[in-house]
Design an enzyme around this catalytic site. Structure first.
Site, PDB file in Angstrom:
ATOM      1  N   ASP A 116      60.233 -43.631 -16.720  1.00 52.83           N
ATOM      2  CA  ASP A 116      59.384 -44.191 -16.055  1.00 52.83           C
ATOM      3  C   ASP A 116      59.635 -45.159 -15.162  1.00 52.83           C
ATOM      4  OD1 ASP A 116      59.702 -46.271 -17.507  1.00 52.83           O
ATOM      5  OD2 ASP A 116      57.999 -45.796 -18.836  1.00 52.83           O
ATOM      6  N   GLU A 152      61.937 -37.448 -21.645  1.00 52.67           N
ATOM      7  CA  GLU A 152      60.802 -38.416 -21.974  1.00 52.67           C
ATOM      8  C   GLU A 152      59.617 -38.304 -21.199  1.00 52.67           C
ATOM      9  OE1 GLU A 152      61.626 -42.623 -23.445  1.00 52.67           O
ATOM     10  OE2 GLU A 152      60.512 -42.849 -21.709  1.00 52.67           O
ATOM     11  N   GLU A 181      54.758 -48.198 -14.334  1.00 57.45           N
ATOM     12  CA  GLU A 181      55.446 -47.160 -14.849  1.00 57.45           C
ATOM     13  C   GLU A 181      54.336 -46.096 -15.370  1.00 57.45           C
ATOM     14  OE1 GLU A 181      55.806 -50.372 -15.892  1.00 57.45           O
ATOM     15  OE2 GLU A 181      57.752 -50.847 -15.993  1.00 57.45           O
ATOM     16  N   HIS A 192      59.188 -58.387 -21.437  1.00 60.77           N
ATOM     17  CA  HIS A 192      59.710 -58.430 -19.649  1.00 60.77           C
ATOM     18  C   HIS A 192      58.497 -57.512 -18.874  1.00 60.77           C
ATOM     19  CE1 HIS A 192      60.678 -54.005 -19.431  1.00 60.77           C
ATOM     20  NE2 HIS A 192      61.001 -54.195 -20.775  1.00 60.77           N
ATOM     21  N   ARG A 201      56.331 -56.444 -16.201  1.00 62.06           N
ATOM     22  CA  ARG A 201      55.906 -56.757 -14.655  1.00 62.06           C
ATOM     23  C   ARG A 201      54.332 -57.071 -14.802  1.00 62.06           C
ATOM     24  NH1 ARG A 201      58.489 -55.885  -9.593  1.00 62.06           N
ATOM     25  NH2 ARG A 201      60.420 -55.167 -10.501  1.00 62.06           N
ATOM     26  N   HIS A 236      65.524 -61.259 -20.859  1.00 56.42           N
ATOM     27  CA  HIS A 236      65.711 -60.246 -19.625  1.00 56.42           C
ATOM     28  C   HIS A 236      66.032 -61.414 -18.389  1.00 56.42           C
ATOM     29  CE1 HIS A 236      64.828 -57.299 -16.928  1.00 56.42           C
ATOM     30  NE2 HIS A 236      64.613 -56.397 -17.608  1.00 56.42           N
TER      31      HIS A 236
END
Ligand code: UD1
Ligand code: UDP
Length: 377
Positions: free
Chosen positions: A100, A122, A136, A213, A215, A245
């Site tokens: 994604d 996936e 995503e 991590h 967004r 990260h």
């Protein structure tokens, strides 16, 4: 078969390398039928280099797109233009993308513009919440619209695709390739090399492995997560291992809020062998990662997921993962419960593996060959 199938696999970020490595190796076992090439978008740099080395992957193309603190516009525009040139030159029969990320979505879009088929590994994960995870959820929905072959890791993912009227003949239930990679690494003997990690007493202390991590958490929610971790470090006999990260939106609050505490070990992103060993050795995991939700149950490790919703609902339903949101007091409360209640801990440490059996890559490559064989016969 008349002609070899030219398959281009696209990688951009750390989890894509981990999840596509076994597919690339499987493709290379079929040299008589498949010409396999690898394109690195370079969405991540340092965070993929050590993984490419570990899995012995040498990209044929490197689009080198990463910039510090890049926006979605930076990633998308650079990837679209640079990848289109590779496609125009090479004209593959199929491109493979995973998951994604923006690299994956943009690569599939570029292929569509040139009427080149896409295989989506996936496929079918959904939260049905546009902004969680962001971007995503929409990236993977858009890839499903564009893709021609859909490799669903679980029955739930397959059902999601069927509900969206994807042609059932083009959906393959394969398992998740992350389990293929995990088994290939977990089978090898390995000892901790890092001096900080070697000093931690995994028998006497309750070691919590942390990653974060997303967004959509940047800003206020991410500070809440950090405040929670600071409060957890004050609980008895706890050690926190947190490989941080490299995104500046993560580095800054983590360093401001968590640096300098004796039992919070802030580390650089870890190599896969070390991270997998820590998954085995830790007491439980606290994370907002997608891949880690799939890996922790493979080692019977409870995982508290710092998100409101997840596209990996299988772990939640099996009772090995728990959604705890991003509010600091809720995170601390859930962590306390898992630390203090043997019963709560036992209930979440079950041996279940809803995400795969280690043979996903074989199924994917077989499906690709069958598909092209049938269409050319
Ligand atoms: C990306 C993916 C996300 C995936 C995550 C895995 C998108 C939009 N996001 O998010 O889906 O879960 O990777 O980790 O596709 N950086 C470095 N070195 C690196 C990698 C990153 O310095 O090797 C820094 C850079 O400043 C970069 C920033 O991190 O600009 C953000 O990278 P980016 O790939 O845009 O976002 P991630 O949060 O990593
Ligand atoms: N991982 C790793 N080292 C680390 C942190 C994570 O090898 O320091 C691995 C982890 O085992 C998992 C993958 O990276 O397979 C998850 O990547 P990430 O959390 O960056 O992305 P997501 O899965 O959330 O997209």
């Amino acid at each position: 078969m008349k002609k070899k199938i030219k398959v281009f696999t696209i990688l951009g970020t750390r989890p894509e390398v981990i999840k596509l490595a076994p597919v690339i190796h499987e493709l290379s076992k079929h040299k008589k039928k498949i010409t396999s090439r690898v394109v690195l978008t370079g969405q991540h740099r340092k965070m993929v280099d050590q993984f490419l080395k570990l899995f012995r992957i040498k990209p044929d193309y490197d689009l080198d797109i990463m910039a510090r603190n890049q926006t979605l516009f930076d990633v998308s525009s650079r990837c679209l233009i640079r990848f289109s040139k590779v496609l125009v030159k090479e004209k593959p029969d199929l491109i493979l993308v995973e998951g994604d990320t923006t690299s994956a979505f943009i690569a599939s879009l570029a292929a569509f513009y040139l009427k080149i088929p896409t295989g989506h590994i996936e496929a079918g994960l959904r939260t049905f919440d546009k902004y969680r995870p962001f971007p995503e959820e929409i990236n993977r929905q858009l890839i499903s619209v564009v893709a021609d072959l859909h490799f669903a890791p679980t029955k739930r993912a397959e059902n999601n695709l069927l509900r969206e009227h994807i042609n059932p003949k083009k959906i393959y239930l394969t398992g998740n390739t992350v389990i293929d990679s995990l088994y290939s690494i977990a089978g090898k003997k390995y000892a901790l090399k890092d001096d900080v990690l070697k000093k931690i007493d995994f028998d006497k202390k309750k070691v919590i492995l942390v990653t974060a991590h997303r967004r959509e958490s940047f800003g206020g929610p991410f500070k809440e997560i950090c405040k929670a971790i600071r409060a957890i470090s004050e609980l008895k006999d706890v050690e926190i291992i947190y490989p941080v990260h490299l995104n500046p939106n993560v580095q800054k609050p983590v360093n401001n809020i968590l640096r300098g505490r004796k039992n919070i070990h802030l580390l650089k992103p870890l190599d896969y062998e070390t991270f997998v060993l820590l998954l085995r050795k830790c007491y439980f995991v606290l994370s907002d990662s997608g891949g880690v939700q799939e890996e922790a149950p493979a080692f019977n490790k409870p995982i508290l997921v710092m998100r409101e919703v997840t596209e990996r609902q299988e772990g939640v339903e099996a009772g090995v993962a728990r959604l705890i949101g991003m509010d600091s007091s809720r995170i601390v409360k859930e962590v306390r419960k898992l630390l203090n209640s043997r019963d709560a801990y036992a209930k979440m440490s079950k041996s279940v593996n809803p995400y795969g059996d280690g043979k996903a890559s074989k199924r994917i490559v077989k499906a690709i060959i069958d598909n092209f064989q049938n269409s050319r016969d």
